[in-house]
Motif scaffolding. Structure first.
Motif, mmCIF file in Angstrom:
data_model
loop_
_atom_site.group_PDB
_atom_site.id
_atom_site.type_symbol
_atom_site.label_atom_id
_atom_site.label_comp_id
_atom_site.label_asym_id
_atom_site.label_seq_id
_atom_site.Cartn_x
_atom_site.Cartn_y
_atom_site.Cartn_z
ATOM 1 N N PHE A 202 38.096 64.741 76.781
ATOM 2 C CA PHE A 202 38.322 63.671 75.816
ATOM 3 C C PHE A 202 39.773 63.686 75.326
ATOM 4 O O PHE A 202 40.424 62.634 75.243
ATOM 5 C CB PHE A 202 37.357 63.839 74.642
ATOM 6 N N GLU A 203 40.290 64.879 75.031
ATOM 7 C CA GLU A 203 41.676 64.974 74.556
ATOM 8 C C GLU A 203 42.662 64.582 75.651
ATOM 9 O O GLU A 203 43.676 63.938 75.377
ATOM 10 C CB GLU A 203 41.946 66.388 74.054
ATOM 11 N N VAL A 204 42.360 64.968 76.887
ATOM 12 C CA VAL A 204 43.224 64.575 78.003
ATOM 13 C C VAL A 204 43.250 63.050 78.132
ATOM 14 O O VAL A 204 44.314 62.440 78.323
ATOM 15 C CB VAL A 204 42.744 65.223 79.318
ATOM 16 N N MET A 205 42.066 62.437 78.023
ATOM 17 C CA MET A 205 41.985 60.972 78.118
ATOM 18 C C MET A 205 42.740 60.308 76.962
ATOM 19 O O MET A 205 43.397 59.291 77.144
ATOM 20 C CB MET A 205 40.525 60.531 78.114
ATOM 21 N N GLU A 378 47.663 57.053 65.576
ATOM 22 C CA GLU A 378 46.285 56.879 66.051
ATOM 23 C C GLU A 378 45.836 58.085 66.861
ATOM 24 O O GLU A 378 44.702 58.566 66.725
ATOM 25 C CB GLU A 378 46.193 55.605 66.897
ATOM 26 N N LEU A 379 46.747 58.598 67.697
ATOM 27 C CA LEU A 379 46.431 59.778 68.507
ATOM 28 C C LEU A 379 46.128 60.980 67.616
ATOM 29 O O LEU A 379 45.174 61.735 67.863
ATOM 30 C CB LEU A 379 47.605 60.101 69.440
ATOM 31 N N ALA A 380 46.922 61.165 66.560
ATOM 32 C CA ALA A 380 46.713 62.297 65.646
ATOM 33 C C ALA A 380 45.353 62.213 64.964
ATOM 34 O O ALA A 380 44.670 63.236 64.771
ATOM 35 C CB ALA A 380 47.826 62.340 64.609
ATOM 36 N N GLU A 381 44.943 61.007 64.583
ATOM 37 C CA GLU A 381 43.635 60.843 63.933
ATOM 38 C C GLU A 381 42.506 61.233 64.878
ATOM 39 O O GLU A 381 41.563 61.937 64.489
ATOM 40 C CB GLU A 381 43.469 59.387 63.480
ATOM 41 N N ARG A 382 42.596 60.785 66.123
ATOM 42 C CA ARG A 382 41.545 61.101 67.082
ATOM 43 C C ARG A 382 41.537 62.595 67.434
ATOM 44 O O ARG A 382 40.480 63.200 67.602
ATOM 45 C CB ARG A 382 41.723 60.265 68.371
#
Length: 467
Positions: A202-205, A378-382
């Motif tokens: 998930f993090e890679v995606m 947005e990336l940091a939130e996810r």
């Protein structure tokens, strides 16, 4: 099968009070001897070889058993194993390289680096396995290890260990309950491993979606790392020069520290003399480091320096030029997204590595700074959500280990299953075995028959004299 878990207190420790019908004996009294053979005596051209590397640390199963030609047998391949044996590595026993021998390895060969425990008639094989994999037993064996660079114990150190012995019928009840409950724990642990793997994907995606090619990216500028930054590597001061290391205060970062995204401390240091006399370079906070080679998953990992530090030659230092400093977080995220691709770029045989030249050629798409911040927010939130989920998985794994330890504690203190007064007491069985072994060890003394003497016939001269 995985490690027995933390927090376990095992009643096999000498001096602890025993439940009714239980006894104590050493493993030497309880185990059978194991035949030492040359693989050529097996009557086949190849054999499966269980060496210490066949067992992953703490996994408690034989994960690999190489098939080896008899003519190429290692000198340590000498122990004939059978189903139901437990092999216990005498080298670095704290690694818990212990395993149960399954049916497919019956009649194969194990390394002499193992103590092979073959249960006698007073032990249920699976009970023995669970007992010697418990943290309490392993801790007592570890106390006996010798050597600094190659810590090990002797077979006799393990065989001399005294353990608790329930009645044989109770052992079978304990094993049935343990195997049932531990199987459930292992199913849960397997689900946690899969959840961890899915989280990594998930993090890679997330990283790929945020930073790699998409319709929007077609309008972005693209630069090579070599255009955006000065790229160099560190060095290792000569180890034969103690003045380069003794009382050092200059942080010296190695590639193993790049598994975290931020480096704000060091566990190794060099001296100012080393900094001035060798090729070591000191990097400023904000430098992006990339592991060019290293053990396991290290190669290709990236991190940002939070301190002034030097590095070894396995780390590439990426010092962004002033025009690109505002894009540091973006460049780091992009390099993280390229982790697998960067690893595949590595060349070399035994230890593939990235080169400074390859790193300089990596091209980074660069959106406007405002858009970078939007995407990164947005990336940091996810990623924060993913980190919270990772903590949940970590806590669940710890609980599984604690539960495993509690089960073993209950098993070896007599509370996992009820005692049955009708069971033959373990002491009775153990005493009978001792008596049988003592009798077998006493060799009858054979009386020597009196020597027969024969008189020689008298010569003719003697006959004449007697007359």
């Amino acid at each position: 099968m995985t490690d027995s878990g933390a927090g376990e207190v095992v009643a096999s420790a000498p001096g602890s009070r025993l439940p009714e019908g239980w006894g104590r004996a050493t493993l030497r009294e309880l185990c059978e001897s194991v035949v030492k053979v040359h693989p050529g005596e097996l009557g086949k051209e190849t054999f499966r070889y269980v060496d210490i590397g066949s067992i992953a640390s703490g996994e408690l199963v034989v994960s690999t058993a190489k098939e080896i030609p008899v003519q190429g047998a290692p000198s340590r391949a000498r122990q004939l194993i059978q189903v139901g044996d437990t092999v216990f590595s005498t080298v670095r026993p704290y690694l818990k390289k212990i395993a149960w021998i399954p049916e497919f390895l019956d009649g194969e060969i194990a390394s002499t680096g193992f103590c092979v425990l073959r249960p006698g008639e007073a032990l249920e094989p699976r009970y023995l396995f669970h007992l010697v994999t418990s943290n309490g037993f392993v801790a007592r064996v570890v106390e006996k290890q010798r050597g600094a660079s190659y810590p090990a114990v002797r077979e006799v150190d393990i065989f001399e260990e005294e353990v608790v012995v329930p009645p044989l019928s109770e052992q079978r009840r304990i094993v049935a309950k343990l195997d049932e409950q531990l199987a459930r724990i292992e199913d849960g642990e397997a689900a946690l491993v899969e959840a961890r793997r899915q989280l990594e994907l998930f993090e890679v995606m997330l990283l790929a979606k945020a930073t790699k090619a998409n319709p929007e990216a077609s309008s972005w500028d693209c630069f090579a790392i070599g255009e955006m930054a000065n790229v160099s590597s560190g060095a290792t001061p000569l180890k034969a020069m103690p003045e380069y290391y003794r009382h050092g205060t200059v942080p010296w970062v190695t590639s193993s520290m790049l598994n975290d995204a931020y480096v704000d401390s060091a566990d190794k240091f060099i001296t100012d003399l080393a900094l001035s006399e060798t090729a070591v370079k000191e990097y400023l906070p904000g430098t992006i480091l990339m592991a060019m080679y290293g053990e396991g998953k290290t190669r290709g990992k990236c991190a940002v320096l939070g301190i002034r530090a030097t590095t070894n030659q396995a780390c590439a230092g990426i010092e962004l030029k002033p025009a690109f400093e505002s894009s540091r977080a973006w460049v780091l995220a992009f390099l993280e997204a390229l982790y697998e691709e960067n690893r595949e770029m590595a060349s070399g045989g035994v230890q593939p590595n990235l080169s400074l030249g390859l790193i300089k050629k990596i091209r980074v798409p660069l959106p406007p700074v405002v858009r970078q911040k939007e995407i990164l927010t947005e990336l940091a939130e996810r990623r924060s959500e993913a980190a919270a989920m990772r903590e949940v998985i970590k806590d669940a794994s710890a609980q599984a280990k604690s539960l495993r330890g509690a089960l073993l504690h209950a098993a070896f203190t007599g509370v996992l299953v009820p005692q049955d007064p009708a069971d033959e007491p373990a002491d009775t069985l153990v005493d009978r075995i001792r008596t049988q072994r003592q009798a077998a060890a006493v060799k009858p003394v054979r009386k020597r028959a009196p020597r027969k003497t024969t008189s020689k016939p008298a010569s003719s001269g003697q006959e004449e004299l007697s007359l």
